[in-house]
Design a protein around this motif. Structure first.
Motif, PDB file in Angstrom:
ATOM      1  N   ASP A 146     -34.084  10.943  24.951  1.00 11.51           N
ATOM      2  CA  ASP A 146     -34.553  12.317  24.756  1.00 11.51           C
ATOM      3  C   ASP A 146     -33.592  13.106  23.867  1.00 11.51           C
ATOM      4  OD1 ASP A 146     -36.740  11.819  26.341  1.00 11.51           O
ATOM      5  OD2 ASP A 146     -35.865  12.690  28.157  1.00 11.51           O
ATOM      6  N   ASN A 147     -32.326  12.697  23.864  1.00  9.74           N
ATOM      7  CA  ASN A 147     -31.330  13.438  23.083  1.00  9.74           C
ATOM      8  C   ASN A 147     -31.476  13.239  21.580  1.00  9.74           C
ATOM      9  OD1 ASN A 147     -30.193  14.447  25.408  1.00  9.74           O
ATOM     10  ND2 ASN A 147     -28.593  12.881  25.533  1.00  9.74           N
ATOM     11  N   ILE A 148     -32.273  12.257  21.157  1.00  2.00           N
ATOM     12  CA  ILE A 148     -32.436  12.026  19.717  1.00  2.00           C
ATOM     13  C   ILE A 148     -33.905  12.060  19.301  1.00  2.00           C
ATOM     14  CG2 ILE A 148     -30.302  10.723  19.402  1.00  2.00           C
ATOM     15  CD1 ILE A 148     -32.074   8.156  19.484  1.00  2.00           C
ATOM     16  N   ILE A 149     -34.757  12.569  20.180  1.00  2.33           N
ATOM     17  CA  ILE A 149     -36.185  12.574  19.871  1.00  2.33           C
ATOM     18  C   ILE A 149     -36.478  13.407  18.621  1.00  2.33           C
ATOM     19  CG2 ILE A 149     -36.788  14.575  21.310  1.00  2.33           C
ATOM     20  CD1 ILE A 149     -39.306  12.958  22.154  1.00  2.33           C
ATOM     21  N   LEU A 156     -21.104   8.530  10.718  1.00  2.00           N
ATOM     22  CA  LEU A 156     -21.311   8.564  12.150  1.00  2.00           C
ATOM     23  C   LEU A 156     -19.971   8.622  12.873  1.00  2.00           C
ATOM     24  CD1 LEU A 156     -24.086   5.818  12.491  1.00  2.00           C
ATOM     25  CD2 LEU A 156     -24.406   8.300  12.589  1.00  2.00           C
ATOM     26  N   GLU A 157     -20.027   9.171  14.063  1.00  2.00           N
ATOM     27  CA  GLU A 157     -18.826   9.303  14.891  1.00  2.00           C
ATOM     28  C   GLU A 157     -18.399   7.944  15.434  1.00  2.00           C
ATOM     29  OE1 GLU A 157     -17.466  11.483  19.102  1.00  2.00           O
ATOM     30  OE2 GLU A 157     -19.530  11.643  18.346  1.00  2.00           O
ATOM     31  N   TYR A 158     -17.094   7.690  15.418  1.00  2.00           N
ATOM     32  CA  TYR A 158     -16.540   6.499  16.068  1.00  2.00           C
ATOM     33  C   TYR A 158     -16.427   6.815  17.563  1.00  2.00           C
ATOM     34  CZ  TYR A 158     -13.511   2.483  16.939  1.00  2.00           C
ATOM     35  OH  TYR A 158     -12.986   1.297  17.420  1.00  2.00           O
ATOM     36  N   ARG A 159     -17.179   6.114  18.393  1.00  2.00           N
ATOM     37  CA  ARG A 159     -17.326   6.503  19.806  1.00  2.00           C
ATOM     38  C   ARG A 159     -16.700   5.509  20.779  1.00  2.00           C
ATOM     39  NH1 ARG A 159     -22.333   6.616  21.772  1.00  2.00           N
ATOM     40  NH2 ARG A 159     -21.656   8.133  23.310  1.00  2.00           N
ATOM     41  N   PHE A 160     -15.921   4.556  20.279  1.00  2.00           N
ATOM     42  CA  PHE A 160     -15.437   3.480  21.140  1.00  2.00           C
ATOM     43  C   PHE A 160     -14.148   3.814  21.873  1.00  2.00           C
ATOM     44  CE2 PHE A 160     -18.340   1.546  18.215  1.00  2.00           C
ATOM     45  CZ  PHE A 160     -19.017   0.617  18.977  1.00  2.00           C
ATOM     46  N   THR A 161     -13.466   4.883  21.510  1.00  2.00           N
ATOM     47  CA  THR A 161     -12.229   5.243  22.202  1.00  2.00           C
ATOM     48  C   THR A 161     -12.266   6.700  22.604  1.00  2.00           C
ATOM     49  OG1 THR A 161     -11.182   5.740  20.062  1.00  2.00           O
ATOM     50  CG2 THR A 161     -10.823   3.556  20.993  1.00  2.00           C
ATOM     51  N   LYS A 200     -29.926   6.586  13.366  1.00  2.00           N
ATOM     52  CA  LYS A 200     -30.665   7.430  14.305  1.00  2.00           C
ATOM     53  C   LYS A 200     -30.163   7.276  15.735  1.00  2.00           C
ATOM     54  CE  LYS A 200     -35.155   8.492  16.301  1.00  2.00           C
ATOM     55  NZ  LYS A 200     -36.623   8.486  16.156  1.00  2.00           N
ATOM     56  N   TYR A 201     -29.889   6.031  16.150  1.00  2.00           N
ATOM     57  CA  TYR A 201     -29.659   5.760  17.568  1.00  2.00           C
ATOM     58  C   TYR A 201     -28.186   5.747  17.968  1.00  2.00           C
ATOM     59  CZ  TYR A 201     -34.547   4.806  18.422  1.00  2.00           C
ATOM     60  OH  TYR A 201     -35.902   4.946  18.585  1.00  2.00           O
ATOM     61  N   ASN A 202     -27.273   5.830  17.020  1.00  2.00           N
ATOM     62  CA  ASN A 202     -25.867   5.680  17.384  1.00  2.00           C
ATOM     63  C   ASN A 202     -25.373   6.778  18.318  1.00  2.00           C
ATOM     64  OD1 ASN A 202     -23.429   3.977  16.767  1.00  2.00           O
ATOM     65  ND2 ASN A 202     -22.601   6.017  16.312  1.00  2.00           N
ATOM     66  N   ALA A 203     -25.939   7.967  18.221  1.00  2.00           N
ATOM     67  CA  ALA A 203     -25.473   9.084  19.045  1.00  2.00           C
ATOM     68  C   ALA A 203     -25.703   8.849  20.530  1.00  2.00           C
ATOM     69  CB  ALA A 203     -26.162  10.382  18.617  1.00  2.00           C
ATOM     70  N   VAL A 204     -26.637   7.952  20.883  1.00  2.00           N
ATOM     71  CA  VAL A 204     -26.913   7.690  22.300  1.00  2.00           C
ATOM     72  C   VAL A 204     -26.474   6.287  22.719  1.00  2.00           C
ATOM     73  CG1 VAL A 204     -28.766   9.387  22.470  1.00  2.00           C
ATOM     74  CG2 VAL A 204     -29.312   7.027  21.796  1.00  2.00           C
ATOM     75  N   LEU A 205     -25.608   5.648  21.907  1.00  2.00           N
ATOM     76  CA  LEU A 205     -25.038   4.363  22.317  1.00  2.00           C
ATOM     77  C   LEU A 205     -24.402   4.520  23.689  1.00  2.00           C
ATOM     78  CD1 LEU A 205     -23.936   1.461  21.848  1.00  2.00           C
ATOM     79  CD2 LEU A 205     -21.994   2.523  20.667  1.00  2.00           C
ATOM     80  N   PRO A 206     -24.902   3.812  24.711  1.00  2.00           N
ATOM     81  CA  PRO A 206     -24.407   4.031  26.080  1.00  2.00           C
ATOM     82  C   PRO A 206     -23.126   3.246  26.352  1.00  2.00           C
ATOM     83  CG  PRO A 206     -26.216   2.463  26.119  1.00  2.00           C
ATOM     84  CD  PRO A 206     -26.017   2.853  24.674  1.00  2.00           C
ATOM     85  N   LEU A 207     -22.063   3.957  26.688  1.00  2.00           N
ATOM     86  CA  LEU A 207     -20.764   3.335  26.930  1.00  2.00           C
ATOM     87  C   LEU A 207     -20.314   3.506  28.380  1.00  2.00           C
ATOM     88  CD1 LEU A 207     -19.024   4.396  23.598  1.00  2.00           C
ATOM     89  CD2 LEU A 207     -19.971   2.160  24.177  1.00  2.00           C
ATOM     90  N   THR A 208     -21.267   3.770  29.266  1.00  2.00           N
ATOM     91  CA  THR A 208     -21.019   3.844  30.706  1.00  2.00           C
ATOM     92  C   THR A 208     -22.033   2.951  31.402  1.00  2.00           C
ATOM     93  OG1 THR A 208     -22.527   5.690  31.111  1.00  2.00           O
ATOM     94  CG2 THR A 208     -20.267   6.247  30.420  1.00  2.00           C
TER      95      THR A 208
END
Length: 372
Positions: free
Chosen positions: A306-309, A367-372, A291-299
């Motif tokens: 709110d984006n995953i409510i 899920l999307e790999y969001r680290f690069t 559920k929460y991976n899409a908003v993992l903050p990388l900044t």
């Protein structure tokens, strides 16, 4: 199940394992699992040492690299969280958790896993109010001096995910102690152990000692056991939860670092099914991760929830359940070396950041790999 709990490892795997093997022989017992409460120092090579936040005189290779290379194999299944003296670049590769070496499992920056039917959760790092509401912005090598000192600071995002847990936790791990825990144990004995007891007493008095996020998790999760390290001393406490209708309590124990004559090990027995035991994925935790991976903050900015409510956690749960039904709950991914191993006769080589275990887990959860 018989579990050994260790405080701060500081890379001394050889010494800790030797102590446990001797204990098994003397006491004629079998220890099923070793838990380490941080400062594990999974240092693979000289480049990793550059990412450990310690003065240069303490940047010592120690013995983890032998287990990473395969020269030695951990004689006991081992699980650990991160502290404030880690090869943070390597742990970031395994943000969601994974095998740091054969038979040695990192729980991730925050996570839950099962060993047999014992449910173990943990939070890596230490609390620092300055960085708590920031994202994981230290996600690219090379790290600056500031990055090396901040990457191990606990982030609100990881705590928020852990606060979504509703099912009972048997054991929870944190490196620093939950704020207020000293009210539940023998404070005088604790102060007698510390050389800087006056400073500690003042911090406790003014409410600045300990981790506030850990205290919040303790109140919500109410695990049977909570283990910590960091303060390099042994301290036990009993935390009573609720009221007369709720008799649950948490047995808290902090342990020392691995040095002769210090109280760095404790063996406990916990009810469980008969073995053999193995590491297994936790269905609820994977659902929360999905559920929460899409908003993992990388900044520098924190997550925007709110984006995953609109994301239904029950649908996430059903997705994970179907996946585990097909693949089984045993952790399916194998340890993979992602950096050269220590060689005293060679020059340091740059380490990568992409870990196949992390890629495989995200593929497993689609899920999307969001680290690069």
């Amino acid at each position: 199940m018989r579990i050994a709990v260790e405080g701060c490892m500081h890379g001394e795997l050889d010494k800790v394992y030797a102590t446990l093997l001797e204990l098994q022989q003397i006491e004629n017992i079998k220890i099923d699992l070793l838990i380490c409460c941080g400062d594990f120092q999974a240092v693979r090579n000289n480049k990793d040492l550059e990412c450990v936040s310690v003065p240069s005189k303490y940047r010592i290779m120690n013995s983890f690299w032998k287990y990473y290379s395969g020269e030695k194999i951990a004689p006991l299944p081992t699980i650990f969280i991160g502290g404030n003296h880690e090869a943070s670049n390597y742990l970031w590769e395994l943000y969601y958790g994974g095998w740091a070496a054969p038979n040695i499992y990192f729980l991730g920056f925050g996570g839950v896993i099962k060993f047999g039917n014992v449910r173990i959760g943990g939070l890596s790092g230490i609390y620092n109010s300055h960085d708590y509401e920031k994202g994981h912005y230290e996600n690219k090598l090379p790290y600056s001096e500031n990055d090396v000192r901040s990457i191990y600071h606990v982030r609100e995002y990881d705590v928020h995910k852990l606060l979504q847990i509703d099912e009972p936790i048997d054991i929870f791990l944190s490196h620093d102690w939950p704020a207020g825990i000293t009210d539940c144990g023998d404070l005088n004995t604790l102060l007698c152990q510390k050389k800087d007891s006056r400073k500690l007493e003042l911090e406790i008095h003014d409410g600045t000692f300990g981790s506030k996020p850990a205290a919040e998790l303790l109140r919500k999760l109410r695990p049977c056991y909570w283990f910590s390290a960091h303060m390099h001393c042994k301290f036990a406490a009993l935390v009573q939860h609720g009221d007369e209708k709720d008799s649950r309590c948490t047995k808290f124990l902090a342990l020392d670092k691995c040095l002769p004559g210090r109280k760095f090990l404790q063996v406990i027995e916990i009810e469980s099914r008969t073995g053999p035991h193995e590491f297994q994925f936790d269905e609820e935790w994977l659902s929360i991760t999905r559920k929460y991976n899409a908003v993992l903050p990388l900044t520098m900015s924190n997550a925007n929830y709110d984006n995953i409510i609109h994301v239904d956690i029950e649908k996430c749960r059903q997705f994970v359940r179907n996946k585990l039904r097909t693949r089984g709950s045993k952790v399916p991914f194998e340890f993979v070396q992602t950096a050269p191993c220590y060689n005293p006769n060679s020059q340091p080589v740059a380490n990568g950041q992409v870990n196949p275990q992390t890629e495989a887990l995200l593929q497993f959860l689609e899920l999307e790999y969001r680290f690069t």
